[in-house]
Scaffold this motif. Structure first.
Motif, PDB file in Angstrom:
ATOM      1  N   PHE A   1      -1.726   6.045  -0.237  1.00 63.66           N
ATOM      2  CA  PHE A   1      -2.774   7.051  -0.355  1.00 63.66           C
ATOM      3  C   PHE A   1      -3.754   6.650  -1.462  1.00 63.66           C
ATOM      4  O   PHE A   1      -4.981   6.619  -1.269  1.00 63.66           O
ATOM      5  CB  PHE A   1      -2.139   8.411  -0.646  1.00 63.66           C
ATOM      6  N   SER A   2      -3.230   6.308  -2.626  1.00 62.31           N
ATOM      7  CA  SER A   2      -4.075   5.868  -3.736  1.00 62.31           C
ATOM      8  C   SER A   2      -4.768   4.547  -3.420  1.00 62.31           C
ATOM      9  O   SER A   2      -5.949   4.350  -3.748  1.00 62.31           O
ATOM     10  CB  SER A   2      -3.241   5.717  -5.004  1.00 62.31           C
ATOM     11  N   ALA A   3      -4.036   3.631  -2.770  1.00 62.46           N
ATOM     12  CA  ALA A   3      -4.624   2.338  -2.401  1.00 62.46           C
ATOM     13  C   ALA A   3      -5.749   2.534  -1.386  1.00 62.46           C
ATOM     14  O   ALA A   3      -6.786   1.853  -1.445  1.00 62.46           O
ATOM     15  CB  ALA A   3      -3.547   1.423  -1.832  1.00 62.46           C
ATOM     16  N   PHE A   4      -5.576   3.448  -0.463  1.00 65.35           N
ATOM     17  CA  PHE A   4      -6.605   3.743   0.534  1.00 65.35           C
ATOM     18  C   PHE A   4      -7.861   4.264  -0.151  1.00 65.35           C
ATOM     19  O   PHE A   4      -8.986   3.898   0.215  1.00 65.35           O
ATOM     20  CB  PHE A   4      -6.069   4.773   1.524  1.00 65.35           C
ATOM     21  N   ARG A   5      -7.683   5.099  -1.144  1.00 64.65           N
ATOM     22  CA  ARG A   5      -8.833   5.647  -1.887  1.00 64.65           C
ATOM     23  C   ARG A   5      -9.619   4.528  -2.557  1.00 64.65           C
ATOM     24  O   ARG A   5     -10.857   4.518  -2.531  1.00 64.65           O
ATOM     25  CB  ARG A   5      -8.330   6.647  -2.924  1.00 64.65           C
ATOM     26  N   LEU A   6      -8.922   3.574  -3.149  1.00 65.48           N
ATOM     27  CA  LEU A   6      -9.602   2.456  -3.803  1.00 65.48           C
ATOM     28  C   LEU A   6     -10.341   1.579  -2.793  1.00 65.48           C
ATOM     29  O   LEU A   6     -11.448   1.105  -3.057  1.00 65.48           O
ATOM     30  CB  LEU A   6      -8.582   1.620  -4.583  1.00 65.48           C
TER      31      LEU A   6
ATOM     32  N   LEU B   1      -4.492  -5.133  -6.443  1.00 60.67           N
ATOM     33  CA  LEU B   1      -5.475  -4.579  -5.507  1.00 60.67           C
ATOM     34  C   LEU B   1      -6.871  -4.549  -6.136  1.00 60.67           C
ATOM     35  O   LEU B   1      -7.855  -4.962  -5.506  1.00 60.67           O
ATOM     36  CB  LEU B   1      -5.062  -3.170  -5.088  1.00 60.67           C
ATOM     37  N   ASN B   2      -6.971  -4.058  -7.361  1.00 64.05           N
ATOM     38  CA  ASN B   2      -8.278  -3.987  -8.031  1.00 64.05           C
ATOM     39  C   ASN B   2      -8.881  -5.371  -8.237  1.00 64.05           C
ATOM     40  O   ASN B   2     -10.102  -5.548  -8.166  1.00 64.05           O
ATOM     41  CB  ASN B   2      -8.140  -3.264  -9.367  1.00 64.05           C
ATOM     42  N   ALA B   3      -8.041  -6.370  -8.484  1.00 67.15           N
ATOM     43  CA  ALA B   3      -8.544  -7.732  -8.648  1.00 67.15           C
ATOM     44  C   ALA B   3      -8.985  -8.333  -7.320  1.00 67.15           C
ATOM     45  O   ALA B   3      -9.957  -9.109  -7.266  1.00 67.15           O
ATOM     46  CB  ALA B   3      -7.460  -8.609  -9.290  1.00 67.15           C
ATOM     47  N   ALA B   4      -8.316  -7.982  -6.236  1.00 66.86           N
ATOM     48  CA  ALA B   4      -8.598  -8.589  -4.928  1.00 66.86           C
ATOM     49  C   ALA B   4      -9.823  -7.995  -4.247  1.00 66.86           C
ATOM     50  O   ALA B   4     -10.550  -8.713  -3.542  1.00 66.86           O
ATOM     51  CB  ALA B   4      -7.384  -8.440  -4.018  1.00 66.86           C
ATOM     52  N   LEU B   5     -10.076  -6.697  -4.416  1.00 59.14           N
ATOM     53  CA  LEU B   5     -11.116  -6.020  -3.633  1.00 59.14           C
ATOM     54  C   LEU B   5     -12.507  -6.652  -3.763  1.00 59.14           C
ATOM     55  O   LEU B   5     -13.172  -6.878  -2.731  1.00 59.14           O
ATOM     56  CB  LEU B   5     -11.171  -4.534  -4.003  1.00 59.14           C
ATOM     57  N   PRO B   6     -13.018  -6.959  -4.957  1.00 60.00           N
ATOM     58  CA  PRO B   6     -14.356  -7.562  -5.032  1.00 60.00           C
ATOM     59  C   PRO B   6     -14.454  -8.910  -4.332  1.00 60.00           C
ATOM     60  O   PRO B   6     -15.466  -9.210  -3.678  1.00 60.00           O
ATOM     61  CB  PRO B   6     -14.610  -7.695  -6.538  1.00 60.00           C
ATOM     62  N   VAL B   7     -13.416  -9.732  -4.439  1.00 60.84           N
ATOM     63  CA  VAL B   7     -13.416 -11.045  -3.797  1.00 60.84           C
ATOM     64  C   VAL B   7     -13.289 -10.890  -2.286  1.00 60.84           C
ATOM     65  O   VAL B   7     -13.969 -11.563  -1.497  1.00 60.84           O
ATOM     66  CB  VAL B   7     -12.255 -11.918  -4.341  1.00 60.84           C
ATOM     67  N   PHE B   8     -12.429  -9.978  -1.871  1.00 63.91           N
ATOM     68  CA  PHE B   8     -12.187  -9.723  -0.450  1.00 63.91           C
ATOM     69  C   PHE B   8     -13.464  -9.270   0.262  1.00 63.91           C
ATOM     70  O   PHE B   8     -13.779  -9.727   1.369  1.00 63.91           O
ATOM     71  CB  PHE B   8     -11.090  -8.672  -0.326  1.00 63.91           C
ATOM     72  N   PHE B   9     -14.222  -8.356  -0.365  1.00 62.29           N
ATOM     73  CA  PHE B   9     -15.417  -7.802   0.272  1.00 62.29           C
ATOM     74  C   PHE B   9     -16.679  -8.636   0.034  1.00 62.29           C
ATOM     75  O   PHE B   9     -17.732  -8.309   0.592  1.00 62.29           O
ATOM     76  CB  PHE B   9     -15.662  -6.372  -0.208  1.00 62.29           C
ATOM     77  N   ALA B  10     -16.603  -9.677  -0.750  1.00 60.96           N
ATOM     78  CA  ALA B  10     -17.788 -10.501  -1.011  1.00 60.96           C
ATOM     79  C   ALA B  10     -18.376 -11.021   0.297  1.00 60.96           C
ATOM     80  O   ALA B  10     -17.657 -11.566   1.147  1.00 60.96           O
ATOM     81  CB  ALA B  10     -17.421 -11.661  -1.923  1.00 60.96           C
ATOM     82  N   ALA B  11     -19.676 -10.853   0.479  1.00 62.21           N
ATOM     83  CA  ALA B  11     -20.315 -11.136   1.768  1.00 62.21           C
ATOM     84  C   ALA B  11     -20.190 -12.594   2.183  1.00 62.21           C
ATOM     85  O   ALA B  11     -20.079 -12.902   3.376  1.00 62.21           O
ATOM     86  CB  ALA B  11     -21.784 -10.732   1.699  1.00 62.21           C
ATOM     87  N   GLU B  12     -20.211 -13.510   1.221  1.00 61.72           N
ATOM     88  CA  GLU B  12     -20.268 -14.934   1.558  1.00 61.72           C
ATOM     89  C   GLU B  12     -18.892 -15.551   1.794  1.00 61.72           C
ATOM     90  O   GLU B  12     -18.800 -16.730   2.116  1.00 61.72           O
ATOM     91  CB  GLU B  12     -20.971 -15.703   0.432  1.00 61.72           C
ATOM     92  N   SER B  13     -17.818 -14.769   1.682  1.00 65.70           N
ATOM     93  CA  SER B  13     -16.489 -15.385   1.669  1.00 65.70           C
ATOM     94  C   SER B  13     -15.793 -15.450   3.027  1.00 65.70           C
ATOM     95  O   SER B  13     -14.754 -16.082   3.145  1.00 65.70           O
ATOM     96  CB  SER B  13     -15.590 -14.669   0.661  1.00 65.70           C
ATOM     97  N   GLY B  14     -16.300 -14.796   4.074  1.00 64.45           N
ATOM     98  CA  GLY B  14     -15.750 -14.959   5.415  1.00 64.45           C
ATOM     99  C   GLY B  14     -14.649 -13.973   5.780  1.00 64.45           C
ATOM    100  O   GLY B  14     -14.172 -13.190   4.954  1.00 64.45           O
ATOM    101  N   ALA B  15     -14.245 -14.009   7.063  1.00 63.88           N
ATOM    102  CA  ALA B  15     -13.271 -13.068   7.615  1.00 63.88           C
ATOM    103  C   ALA B  15     -11.969 -13.111   6.823  1.00 63.88           C
ATOM    104  O   ALA B  15     -11.505 -14.177   6.408  1.00 63.88           O
ATOM    105  CB  ALA B  15     -13.010 -13.380   9.076  1.00 63.88           C
ATOM    106  N   ALA B  16     -11.349 -11.946   6.628  1.00 62.99           N
ATOM    107  CA  ALA B  16     -10.171 -11.888   5.774  1.00 62.99           C
ATOM    108  C   ALA B  16      -9.308 -10.676   6.097  1.00 62.99           C
ATOM    109  O   ALA B  16      -9.783  -9.683   6.670  1.00 62.99           O
ATOM    110  CB  ALA B  16     -10.588 -11.842   4.300  1.00 62.99           C
TER     111      ALA B  16
END
Length: 438
Positions: free
Chosen positions: A247-252, A397-412
């Motif tokens: 639930f908390s992870a979904f919110r983030l 999770l907080n460390a991964a989210l910006p890298v995961f959603f970065a536009a130039e980084s590709g499907a993930a």
């Protein structure tokens, strides 16, 4: 198996009225009266006589509540609703799948406050006239409230097709597109209200045409409850000492969504969490969900197809593990999807059944409800050349989210590992906190 030609398997669908999980000794009673619902002729636009009739009903109806179900995003409808709600002092209530979250004054946290308010508090929210449109609703609390509220009139706006009497109070089906209805109810000629003819009236004249005097503002009551729910959620998740839970992870994950995302929500808890939490404001996020008979099939395929069809737009799928692995062949194609991101909440089973009332009270929960599995997405990501982010703590999770959603980084795929029993316990604590707060 049918023996008549063509011979083959037969699927039998049996719609069952609630309660699905009756309590011991609970008596199920059906209403003996046969209700008559007026079904108007279909119109591209409402005839003048019907517009005048509907305006007269609006003048005398008392408190008006507009409820929006699932539908595609429509700027024209959003604009017309905004004007109508302001002019008629109507409450506008919308699930996350209605794509109306950016309309001013829209109430979106009904899943929170309706679960906690007393019967006396809910009385201030009851409509005299309920206007609905769109397809299904997610919020069970809203459905139960509207059934119990028993408005004297319920209009449903639907241009064609069979209309379900979801709240068991339907009195009239108005066969026109919702945007047309709200636009026509507000676009008046001067002759409509003072007989003088001429140009379109001012906003105040429009309001006079559809609003009776001395009507208590039901909109204010709904908006106050919505604001209180928003404050409660901020306080609740700001509390220290939370265990890592979905639930908390979904919110983030929701808070990190990119601008103009096409957000796909799988069924079970994914779409329910999103409906409770709501979307980040002002990001022009459009919501899609394969809602039907509580099915999970096709959610991943739909998101992959959307990413292929609109490569210039970020496509994000928030999904549970059962839905994700059920449809894993969605990635079996030869085309790039650099704009696709999948956030996979893996609790190794059908965790929803530990959370929703009914299954969670059954002694057969572990064996027959929860679909236990030990899969991860790691092999799938390697097979289909997807970047893979496994996380199992808030820090990860907080460390991964910006890298995961970065536009130039590709499907993930971002795989969020949680424990089903911890998730259920945390959600139960949330439920208790809601009831104590409202």
């Amino acid at each position: 198996m049918t023996q008549a030609g063509p011979a083959g398997p037969v699927q039998v669908n049996v719609p069952l009225r609630e309660p699905f999980y009756p309590k011991a000794g609970e008596e199920v009673v059906y209403e003996p009266d046969v209700k008559i619902i007026r079904d108007d002729r279909s119109h591209h636009a409402l005839p003048p006589a019907e517009i005048l009739e509907l305006r007269e009903h609006l003048r005398t109806a008392g408190r008006v509540v507009v409820v929006a179900g699932q539908q595609a995003a429509s700027p024209g409808l959003a604009a017309a609703l905004d004007e109508f709600a302001a002019a008629r002092q109507a409450a506008l209530v919308a699930d996350v799948i209605s794509n109306l979250s950016d309309v001013r004054r829209t109430v979106q946290r009904q899943d929170i406050f309706l679960a906690g308010l007393s019967k006396e508090q809910k009385a201030a929210l009851k409509p005299d006239l309920l206007i609905t449109f769109g397809q299904s609703l997610i919020s069970k609390s809203l459905k139960l409230f509207l059934r119990d509220a028993a408005p004297s009139q319920h209009w449903h706006l639907q241009a064609s097709g069979e209309a379900a009497d979801t709240f068991r109070r339907l009195t009239r089906i108005i066969r026109v597109q919702p945007a047309t209805f709200f636009q026509q109810l507000l676009v008046l000629k001067t002759a409509d209200y003072n007989g003088s003819g001429g140009s379109n009236p001012s906003f105040s004249a429009v309001a006079e045409a559809v609003v009776p005097a001395n009507v208590p503002s039901v909109a204010a009551a709904w908006q106050q409850a919505d604001a209180a729910a928003a404050e409660f959620m901020e306080r609740y998740f700001a509390g220290a000492g939370q265990p890592f839970n979905e639930f908390s992870a979904f919110r983030l994950a929701l808070a990190a969504l990119p601008e103009s995302t096409a957000l796909h929500l799988a069924n079970s808890m994914a779409v329910r969490y999103a409906n409770i939490l709501g979307l980040p404001a002002g990001r022009q996020i459009e919501v899609f969900a394969n809602r039907g008979t509580s099915g999970i099939d096709g959610c991943t395929s739909t998101a992959v197809g959307a990413a292929l069809a609109r490569p210039e737009r970020p496509v994000v799928l928030l999904t549970g593990d059962v839905a994700f692995f059920y449809d894993r062949n969605a990635f079996w194609h030869n085309y790039p999807t650099p704009n696709l991101r999948v956030v996979l909440f893996n609790n190794h089973g059908g965790g929803i059944f530990r959370i929703i009332d009914g299954p969670r009270q059954q002694p057969e929960l572990d064996e027959f409800f929860e679909t236990t599995q030990a899969l991860t997405a790691e092999n799938l990501c390697r097979d289909f050349s997807l970047r893979y982010f496994p996380v199992s703590s808030f820090d990860e999770l907080n460390a991964a989210l910006p890298v995961f959603f970065a536009a130039e980084s590709g499907a993930a795929v971002l795989e969020v590992f949680t424990d089903s029993k911890t998730n259920a316990a945390f959600f139960e604590e949330y439920r208790k906190a809601v009831k104590a707060a409202f």
